[in-house]
Scaffold this active site. Sequence first.
Site, mmCIF file in Angstrom:
data_model
loop_
_atom_site.group_PDB
_atom_site.id
_atom_site.type_symbol
_atom_site.label_atom_id
_atom_site.label_comp_id
_atom_site.label_asym_id
_atom_site.label_seq_id
_atom_site.Cartn_x
_atom_site.Cartn_y
_atom_site.Cartn_z
ATOM 1 N N ASN A 148 37.017 44.587 45.083
ATOM 2 C CA ASN A 148 38.187 44.020 45.756
ATOM 3 C C ASN A 148 38.605 45.040 46.804
ATOM 4 O O ASN A 148 39.104 46.110 46.453
ATOM 5 C CB ASN A 148 39.340 43.811 44.768
ATOM 6 C CG ASN A 148 38.968 42.860 43.638
ATOM 7 O OD1 ASN A 148 38.009 42.096 43.755
ATOM 8 N ND2 ASN A 148 39.726 42.894 42.555
ATOM 9 N N LYS A 176 48.037 35.724 51.174
ATOM 10 C CA LYS A 176 46.711 36.037 51.703
ATOM 11 C C LYS A 176 45.816 34.805 51.787
ATOM 12 O O LYS A 176 44.630 34.909 52.045
ATOM 13 C CB LYS A 176 46.050 37.125 50.852
ATOM 14 C CG LYS A 176 46.826 38.428 50.895
ATOM 15 C CD LYS A 176 46.041 39.581 50.364
ATOM 16 C CE LYS A 176 46.879 40.842 50.322
ATOM 17 N NZ LYS A 176 47.937 40.808 49.274
ATOM 18 N N TRP A 182 40.070 36.504 49.770
ATOM 19 C CA TRP A 182 41.291 36.426 48.964
ATOM 20 C C TRP A 182 42.373 35.841 49.835
ATOM 21 O O TRP A 182 42.749 36.471 50.798
ATOM 22 C CB TRP A 182 41.696 37.812 48.467
ATOM 23 C CG TRP A 182 42.763 37.728 47.420
ATOM 24 C CD1 TRP A 182 44.098 38.020 47.564
ATOM 25 C CD2 TRP A 182 42.593 37.314 46.053
ATOM 26 N NE1 TRP A 182 44.758 37.808 46.389
ATOM 27 C CE2 TRP A 182 43.866 37.369 45.447
ATOM 28 C CE3 TRP A 182 41.500 36.872 45.308
ATOM 29 C CZ2 TRP A 182 44.062 37.019 44.105
ATOM 30 C CZ3 TRP A 182 41.704 36.535 43.980
ATOM 31 C CH2 TRP A 182 42.974 36.618 43.400
ATOM 32 N N ASN A 198 39.222 42.404 35.768
ATOM 33 C CA ASN A 198 39.611 42.618 37.150
ATOM 34 C C ASN A 198 40.482 43.861 37.240
ATOM 35 O O ASN A 198 41.580 43.907 36.671
ATOM 36 C CB ASN A 198 40.404 41.417 37.665
ATOM 37 C CG ASN A 198 40.790 41.555 39.131
ATOM 38 O OD1 ASN A 198 39.961 41.386 40.015
ATOM 39 N ND2 ASN A 198 42.044 41.896 39.390
ATOM 40 N N GLU A 199 39.983 44.877 37.916
ATOM 41 C CA GLU A 199 40.759 46.087 38.200
ATOM 42 C C GLU A 199 41.454 46.644 36.953
ATOM 43 O O GLU A 199 42.647 46.933 36.975
ATOM 44 C CB GLU A 199 41.806 45.799 39.291
ATOM 45 C CG GLU A 199 41.197 45.237 40.561
ATOM 46 C CD GLU A 199 42.190 45.011 41.685
ATOM 47 O OE1 GLU A 199 43.396 45.153 41.444
ATOM 48 O OE2 GLU A 199 41.756 44.717 42.803
ATOM 49 N N TYR A 223 45.959 47.594 52.350
ATOM 50 C CA TYR A 223 46.540 48.623 51.468
ATOM 51 C C TYR A 223 45.935 49.980 51.841
ATOM 52 O O TYR A 223 45.234 50.587 51.058
ATOM 53 C CB TYR A 223 46.232 48.331 50.002
ATOM 54 C CG TYR A 223 46.813 47.046 49.470
ATOM 55 C CD1 TYR A 223 48.186 46.847 49.426
ATOM 56 C CD2 TYR A 223 45.989 46.035 48.994
ATOM 57 C CE1 TYR A 223 48.727 45.664 48.923
ATOM 58 C CE2 TYR A 223 46.526 44.858 48.483
ATOM 59 C CZ TYR A 223 47.888 44.679 48.454
ATOM 60 O OH TYR A 223 48.413 43.512 47.957
HETATM 61 C C1 GCB Z 1 43.913 42.506 44.048
HETATM 62 C C2 GCB Z 1 44.064 41.709 42.816
HETATM 63 C C3 GCB Z 1 44.668 40.350 43.092
HETATM 64 C C4 GCB Z 1 45.817 40.488 44.054
HETATM 65 C C5 GCB Z 1 45.320 41.067 45.343
HETATM 66 C C6 GCB Z 1 46.450 41.279 46.350
HETATM 67 O O1 GCB Z 1 43.116 43.381 44.134
HETATM 68 O O2 GCB Z 1 42.878 41.551 42.112
HETATM 69 O O3 GCB Z 1 45.081 39.784 41.889
HETATM 70 O O4 GCB Z 1 46.460 39.289 44.277
HETATM 71 O O5 GCB Z 1 44.714 42.288 45.108
HETATM 72 O O6 GCB Z 1 46.782 40.360 47.084
HETATM 73 O O7 GCB Z 1 47.027 42.353 46.373
#
Ligand code: GCB
Length: 868
Positions: free
Chosen positions: A473, A573, A553, A404-405, A479
């Site tokens: 994502n 979130k 998310w 992941n990222e 953001y």
């Molecule tokens: C993302 C991550 C995740 C974070 C989310 C966030 O991209 O993969 O782990 O919790 O963003 O809420 O910023």
Amino acid sequence: MKSKFFLICLILVLGKSYGQRIIRTENSGWTFTSSLNAEERKVVNLPHTWNAEDAITKGGDYYRGVATYQKNIFVGEEWKDKRLYLKFEGVNQVASLFLNDKLVGKHIGGYTGFVFDISDFVTIGSNNHIRLECDNSYNADVPPLSADFTFYGGAYRDVYLVVTNPVHFSLEDGAGLLIRTPELSENNAKVHLTSNVKNYLPKQANVMADLTIFSPDNKIAYSGSKSLNLAGTDVNKVDFEFNVDNPDLWSPESPNLYRAELKLIDMGTQDTLDAVSEDFGCRWFSVDPEKGFFLNGKAYRLMGVSRHQDYAGLGNALPNKIHETDLKMIKDMGSNFIRLAHYPQDPAVYEWCDKLGIIVWSEIPIVNQITESPSFFENCLQMQKENVLQNINHPSVMMWGYMNEVFLRLPFNRQTTQQEKDKYVEAAVELARQLNQETKDLDPSRLTVMALHQSQLYNTSGIADIPDIIGWNLYMGWYGGKMEQLGEFLDKEHREHPKRPVLISEYGPGADIRIQTDNPYAWDYSEAYQIDMHASYVDQVFERPYVVGMAAWNFADFGSASRVDAIPAINQKGLLTFDRIPKDIYYYYQSRLLQKPFVYLSGEHRQTYYCKEDSTGMGTVNLYLFSNCENVHLVIDGKDEFTTVPENGVSRLKLQLDEGTHTVTASADGESFSRQLDVKFRSNLLNGIDIEPLAVNVGSLCDFTSDITNETWIADQPYTAGGWGYVDGEVYQKSRGRVQGTDQDIKGTSEDPLYQTMREGLTNYRFDVKPGVYRISLLMTDPNGASGERLVYDLGQNQNMSKSSQRRFNILVNGKPVSNKLDLAGTYGYNYGVNLDFVVETRDGINIQFESIEGKPVLSAIRIKKES
Ligand code: GCB
């Protein structure tokens, strides 16, 4: 006669099953100690974590270190010829097991299970001392290294003692039975089943392996036997291959499960020596970069959520019942898909996904960054092996994820030279390659997947070409960027990488049920913004058939110790709160995804609507109607009626209502939903302040309702003669201007959002009240931290720092000083929630004056109440 026959049958049945394995929980009564507080010994039950509390109260400083669980188990004479195992479903993150002070084994990785053979360590006829040492401290060789979630330490899943005969199915390799369906069609399923058998007898054992397959309606679909001659303790494989005609296929609508029961029968005594059983399903699936996902030949858009495994007050130590209720809520939302982010979860989770029909993406926690060391690689590969082998029989699982990222931290690491960065990228690509290969070797039948953040490095490095599917994502509208840009981004990626199946693995803004507004904007944490952003994303995806699916998310708010949202240490979130109260957005998804008629009106957490009165004596109330019906009939107070046609599951209603309580009822296709709401006019609020205080969330367009007092602090407004509001100053904005207010944890209060938004540089705030005695409360905080401000978790977008500043000011009411030379930071510290209450008498309204001595005065909230 009948009862005699029954007795004989019973003896036969009992006789047959005599000697099978014992599986019992070892959850109760462990003595817990940790090096944080060596003096403290307490008795705990598992599942347990030592961070449930301090990961909230201490933020990023929660205890990460070593802790020990100890207990005795008595092993009687009757077990002297048995084999004994301890089975742990999950311990975070490095676990060492000692029996009678001897090291039995060590397991690395906090999210998969492990089994230790303790047979050779126990003393028969005596108590045996078990000591489990857990360590959740940072370890550069063990993922996750960094992530936006709390790394709760502890034995946080169930622990079992398993006692078997010397001849038994091996426990150490994953599920015990490995069931594959190499060929599948509507007419036929070819099933292949393997298990490893161990013989600890000093001699050869002649046994029969008996297999029975039960169909979803509990009929025998297949039975077969194989005789085995087992020599020594070596592992012996037993294999079955058979066909099931016209299999009942597994799908989200019909999650049909077959059950395999495999027994070992002693050929001499006919005793059952061991028995295991596993559920499995028959289904096939594929993914196409243009047409999306197919299951059993039918197209599906994968719609659902990502889920973390923690819960308010419990950390990650959840009873299985909560996993079950979570999964049921996910199903009831209309989901057919779940991403188990960012790690393998409790066995109960997979079982419920099987039973409920939820397609699973299961991944290992390589998050944000990697270490370029051979042991890091080894640990990652081992974790993926455990992820795959422990969950391989679950028909719900269709994707194995492994990163992941991974490039999130890289571009911001300023100390790193370009050459080092290139080397790092190369290493990450190599790790992805190895993981992809390992996953495919272990299980060629599933799809591999990886989640990326919005950076081209994944494309230029080639890493995005490794897995079968790419998950993006995406947080445009949060953001940075605008929510409407999602489609553009997806189309561009699709154009440039036409062979790559793509889904959205994360999206969504933070939202707090205490925060409501008619004027939503990014970072206000309002439920309305959450609805707007999710609805926009879903609409944009639905316009694009090539998008495989999307996972919101997150299913629920979750612990992220060093994050500061409207509630510190929680990522907000979620579609539900940390304690699983659905936010309005949950119902939006029901309206979008459920196949049956659905009607819902927003406002579960907003009973009072504070409106501006118009010239006709009415105010506008904004409600979202969520419905999948074509025409929805609305009735207000049993009389005014109209029909609305929801678009993409939503109608944005603007109701003209007068002051008072109203009932709105929405009905369609036999479904009906009523919401009662209170309307109050802002212009009338000063009249009632002897009964109900007027509380204002200064510097904000949002109403904030306290979950402690239930009082609502309403959105701010400019002053007009005869009314109330701010006269001047501006909304306090962080340097980069993205966030209104500060995003720091406000100390001394749990009502952070009230303090986080504020006006600064103001000189007057007025209320044109009647003569009388008034209690005035001012809520203030100095937002400039000594190290400047920044988003604690920012997806690395911007690391701007603003300089700290000094502010000192006088506060006067109608010219009379109530606080002189107030130095918020000097007296209370930065970001401390200060509440000043005072009583004043006035004949001529209330004018609160702020006189700067140095820097700009600030005001976060104000409340006035008439005392007499
Ligand atoms: C993302 C991550 C995740 C974070 C989310 C966030 O991209 O993969 O782990 O919790 O963003 O809420 O910023």
